[in-house]
Design a protein around this motif. Sequence first.
Motif, PDB file in Angstrom:
ATOM      1  N   MET A   2      -2.677 -57.455  60.091  1.00 15.70           N
ATOM      2  CA  MET A   2      -2.155 -58.680  60.705  1.00 15.70           C
ATOM      3  C   MET A   2      -2.827 -58.946  62.052  1.00 15.70           C
ATOM      4  SD  MET A   2      -0.240 -59.701  58.341  1.00 15.70           S
ATOM      5  CE  MET A   2       0.686 -59.087  56.933  1.00 15.70           C
ATOM      6  N   SER A   3      -3.091 -57.878  62.797  1.00 18.57           N
ATOM      7  CA  SER A   3      -3.791 -58.028  64.072  1.00 18.57           C
ATOM      8  C   SER A   3      -5.210 -58.541  63.852  1.00 18.57           C
ATOM      9  CB  SER A   3      -3.826 -56.678  64.800  1.00 18.57           C
ATOM     10  OG  SER A   3      -4.619 -56.749  65.967  1.00 18.57           O
ATOM     11  N   ALA A   4      -5.877 -58.027  62.819  1.00 21.18           N
ATOM     12  CA  ALA A   4      -7.238 -58.489  62.513  1.00 21.18           C
ATOM     13  C   ALA A   4      -7.235 -59.975  62.179  1.00 21.18           C
ATOM     14  CB  ALA A   4      -7.808 -57.682  61.351  1.00 21.18           C
ATOM     15  N   ILE A   5      -6.275 -60.401  61.379  1.00 21.32           N
ATOM     16  CA  ILE A   5      -6.174 -61.816  61.011  1.00 21.32           C
ATOM     17  C   ILE A   5      -5.915 -62.668  62.255  1.00 21.32           C
ATOM     18  CG2 ILE A   5      -4.780 -63.496  59.743  1.00 21.32           C
ATOM     19  CD1 ILE A   5      -4.371 -61.228  57.628  1.00 21.32           C
ATOM     20  N   ASP A   6      -5.038 -62.180  63.129  1.00 19.16           N
ATOM     21  CA  ASP A   6      -4.759 -62.919  64.368  1.00 19.16           C
ATOM     22  C   ASP A   6      -6.023 -63.102  65.197  1.00 19.16           C
ATOM     23  OD1 ASP A   6      -2.079 -63.178  63.754  1.00 19.16           O
ATOM     24  OD2 ASP A   6      -1.448 -61.455  64.958  1.00 19.16           O
ATOM     25  N   GLN A   7      -6.850 -62.072  65.276  1.00 19.34           N
ATOM     26  CA  GLN A   7      -8.089 -62.161  66.051  1.00 19.34           C
ATOM     27  C   GLN A   7      -9.052 -63.183  65.445  1.00 19.34           C
ATOM     28  OE1 GLN A   7      -9.998 -58.567  67.617  1.00 19.34           O
ATOM     29  NE2 GLN A   7      -8.245 -57.385  66.857  1.00 19.34           N
ATOM     30  N   ILE A   8      -9.147 -63.189  64.136  1.00 19.67           N
ATOM     31  CA  ILE A   8     -10.026 -64.154  63.468  1.00 19.67           C
ATOM     32  C   ILE A   8      -9.536 -65.575  63.705  1.00 19.67           C
ATOM     33  CG2 ILE A   8     -10.891 -64.919  61.229  1.00 19.67           C
ATOM     34  CD1 ILE A   8     -10.539 -61.943  60.320  1.00 19.67           C
ATOM     35  N   GLN A   9      -8.237 -65.772  63.560  1.00 20.21           N
ATOM     36  CA  GLN A   9      -7.666 -67.102  63.767  1.00 20.21           C
ATOM     37  C   GLN A   9      -7.896 -67.573  65.198  1.00 20.21           C
ATOM     38  OE1 GLN A   9      -7.259 -67.915  60.732  1.00 20.21           O
ATOM     39  NE2 GLN A   9      -5.070 -68.079  60.301  1.00 20.21           N
TER      40      GLN A   9
ATOM     41  N   ILE B  84      -0.169 -59.806  53.194  1.00 20.59           N
ATOM     42  CA  ILE B  84      -1.391 -60.403  53.734  1.00 20.59           C
ATOM     43  C   ILE B  84      -1.651 -61.764  53.100  1.00 20.59           C
ATOM     44  CG2 ILE B  84      -3.908 -60.159  53.795  1.00 20.59           C
ATOM     45  CD1 ILE B  84      -3.464 -57.144  54.123  1.00 20.59           C
ATOM     46  N   ALA B  85      -1.479 -61.853  51.786  1.00 23.49           N
ATOM     47  CA  ALA B  85      -1.671 -63.136  51.107  1.00 23.49           C
ATOM     48  C   ALA B  85      -0.703 -64.187  51.638  1.00 23.49           C
ATOM     49  CB  ALA B  85      -1.495 -62.951  49.607  1.00 23.49           C
ATOM     50  N   LYS B  86       0.555 -63.808  51.851  1.00 23.42           N
ATOM     51  CA  LYS B  86       1.549 -64.747  52.386  1.00 23.42           C
ATOM     52  C   LYS B  86       1.179 -65.180  53.796  1.00 23.42           C
ATOM     53  CE  LYS B  86       6.519 -65.364  53.163  1.00 23.42           C
ATOM     54  NZ  LYS B  86       6.360 -65.984  54.490  1.00 23.42           N
ATOM     55  N   ARG B  87       0.762 -64.236  54.618  1.00 22.46           N
ATOM     56  CA  ARG B  87       0.383 -64.547  56.007  1.00 22.46           C
ATOM     57  C   ARG B  87      -0.737 -65.580  56.040  1.00 22.46           C
ATOM     58  NH1 ARG B  87      -1.442 -65.844  60.171  1.00 22.46           N
ATOM     59  NH2 ARG B  87      -1.738 -64.674  62.095  1.00 22.46           N
ATOM     60  N   LEU B  88      -1.752 -65.401  55.213  1.00 26.43           N
ATOM     61  CA  LEU B  88      -2.878 -66.332  55.192  1.00 26.43           C
ATOM     62  C   LEU B  88      -2.470 -67.675  54.603  1.00 26.43           C
ATOM     63  CD1 LEU B  88      -5.638 -63.842  54.006  1.00 26.43           C
ATOM     64  CD2 LEU B  88      -5.357 -64.781  56.309  1.00 26.43           C
ATOM     65  N   HIS B  89      -1.670 -67.648  53.562  1.00 30.69           N
ATOM     66  CA  HIS B  89      -1.199 -68.887  52.940  1.00 30.69           C
ATOM     67  C   HIS B  89      -0.368 -69.705  53.919  1.00 30.69           C
ATOM     68  CE1 HIS B  89       1.779 -71.260  50.612  1.00 30.69           C
ATOM     69  NE2 HIS B  89       0.751 -71.501  49.826  1.00 30.69           N
ATOM     70  N   ASP B  90       0.532 -69.035  54.642  1.00 23.53           N
ATOM     71  CA  ASP B  90       1.390 -69.731  55.606  1.00 23.53           C
ATOM     72  C   ASP B  90       0.580 -70.328  56.755  1.00 23.53           C
ATOM     73  OD1 ASP B  90       3.510 -69.008  54.033  1.00 23.53           O
ATOM     74  OD2 ASP B  90       4.270 -67.451  55.384  1.00 23.53           O
ATOM     75  N   ALA B  91      -0.598 -69.735  57.015  1.00 24.93           N
ATOM     76  CA  ALA B  91      -1.473 -70.252  58.071  1.00 24.93           C
ATOM     77  C   ALA B  91      -2.353 -71.390  57.563  1.00 24.93           C
ATOM     78  CB  ALA B  91      -2.342 -69.125  58.619  1.00 24.93           C
ATOM     79  N   GLY B  92      -2.226 -71.741  56.290  1.00 21.77           N
ATOM     80  CA  GLY B  92      -2.989 -72.847  55.729  1.00 21.77           C
ATOM     81  C   GLY B  92      -4.392 -72.496  55.316  1.00 21.77           C
ATOM     82  N   CYS B  93      -4.680 -71.203  55.127  1.00 23.19           N
ATOM     83  CA  CYS B  93      -6.019 -70.764  54.747  1.00 23.19           C
ATOM     84  C   CYS B  93      -6.157 -70.726  53.225  1.00 23.19           C
ATOM     85  CB  CYS B  93      -6.291 -69.366  55.300  1.00 23.19           C
ATOM     86  SG  CYS B  93      -6.180 -69.259  57.096  1.00 23.19           S
ATOM     87  N   ARG B  94      -7.371 -71.003  52.752  1.00 24.64           N
ATOM     88  CA  ARG B  94      -7.664 -70.850  51.338  1.00 24.64           C
ATOM     89  C   ARG B  94      -7.946 -69.386  51.035  1.00 24.64           C
ATOM     90  NH1 ARG B  94      -7.964 -75.004  48.243  1.00 24.64           N
ATOM     91  NH2 ARG B  94      -9.141 -73.859  46.669  1.00 24.64           N
ATOM     92  N   ILE B  95      -7.384 -68.913  49.930  1.00 28.10           N
ATOM     93  CA  ILE B  95      -7.436 -67.490  49.610  1.00 28.10           C
ATOM     94  C   ILE B  95      -8.012 -67.292  48.216  1.00 28.10           C
ATOM     95  CG2 ILE B  95      -6.100 -65.352  49.411  1.00 28.10           C
ATOM     96  CD1 ILE B  95      -3.849 -66.860  50.965  1.00 28.10           C
ATOM     97  N   SER B  96      -8.997 -66.401  48.130  1.00 28.95           N
ATOM     98  CA  SER B  96      -9.522 -65.953  46.843  1.00 28.95           C
ATOM     99  C   SER B  96      -9.292 -64.455  46.723  1.00 28.95           C
ATOM    100  CB  SER B  96     -11.013 -66.259  46.716  1.00 28.95           C
ATOM    101  OG  SER B  96     -11.264 -67.643  46.797  1.00 28.95           O
ATOM    102  N   VAL B  97      -9.171 -63.991  45.494  1.00 30.40           N
ATOM    103  CA  VAL B  97      -8.996 -62.568  45.223  1.00 30.40           C
ATOM    104  C   VAL B  97     -10.016 -62.153  44.175  1.00 30.40           C
ATOM    105  CG1 VAL B  97      -7.448 -60.789  44.304  1.00 30.40           C
ATOM    106  CG2 VAL B  97      -6.542 -62.576  45.797  1.00 30.40           C
ATOM    107  N   VAL B  98     -10.688 -61.021  44.415  1.00 33.63           N
ATOM    108  CA  VAL B  98     -11.609 -60.440  43.429  1.00 33.63           C
ATOM    109  C   VAL B  98     -10.936 -59.197  42.862  1.00 33.63           C
ATOM    110  CG1 VAL B  98     -13.891 -59.459  43.028  1.00 33.63           C
ATOM    111  CG2 VAL B  98     -13.596 -61.288  44.706  1.00 33.63           C
TER     112      VAL B  98
END
Length: 350
Positions: A47-54, A82-96
């Motif tokens: 979550m901290s990494a995502i915050d830094q990127i945002q 993690i998927a929920k956090r990114l989705h709630d931030a309005g980011c597009r998410i792909s999964v491999v």
Amino acid sequence: MQESAIELVHLQLTRKCNLRCRFCGQWGEHGFASSDKTSELQPEEWMSAIDQIQALNAEKQVKAKYILWGGEPLFSPAFPAIAKRLHDAGCRISVVTNGILLKEQSDAINQYVDTLYVSIDGPKEIHECVRGQAGIYEKLRDGISAIDKDKVKTIGMFTICEDNYHVAAEFPYEAEKLGLSGVVFQNLIYCSSAIADKFKSWMHSNFNQNANAVHSWIVDGFGDWVDELPEIIKTLKENIANRQYPLDVKLYPKCWMNENVGSWFSPECELQNSEYRCQLPWKHIHVRANGNIDFCVDHTDFVLGNLREQTLHQMLESEKANLFRTEIESGNNPLCRRCPWHYNRDLLSD
């Protein structure tokens, strides 16, 4: 300098995987993942990494696209959060994913994921041969069935190899029966022993870093099956042009998925293409499961630093980062020429 916004982010949620696929650089016969004993990031560190990127992108009013992968990302207990956090931030998410855990994780996928890339190597017998485990095709099929196709774009990733090349032109019909909306065909990523030695020397002289993982990708020659590839690729392209397939089909890397595809599989052939250049060092970051940061996805020897020791901003603005960008722009990394990211400018937008 890191003047561009970060448009694409790979989060390697875990190194762990439930398969041992034959050609995998991480867990294949010579895979490097088994020797990596460093601890993986905890959920709060992700979550901290995502915050830094945002935060880095906020000034430029850009939302990065995220690709969650592994190992097997659905193996990670942090995946839903993690998927929920990114989705709630309005980011597009792909999964491999290899698809085995799709059914168990279908609720989170259907709620939060935009695009699902499922690794699949052909019909049942071929797929299970390549993946090294019987009974997984049914799990893959059932998992795809559990995905809400109105919400999630579901694409098969078919890596061309000796075991499956002969079924490539017919496979899109099989993919449609599985419920996939598209198929991407891609060449193997590899390097020769000679190129690996050049890469090791380049890494040491420029960055004073060892290159211990590159051995996972070494192939010094392919069989006669490669001679048949141009005709198969020609058939695929004709079928695509004539709209014969019931779903979207793409070939990567584009400039080496033609009649010259044999050159890709000739280890000492010096591939050249001036039309495309890798954009990843300027527009992409890869956060590995252990917190290491780099620009490349599959070739992981180069390390900018670790999130447990430095901020993302410090790493991206560092002298090391700028030197790497200069070296890539100059075409000096010996591994680049058989990496699809080097040639396909539109991979950032897919």
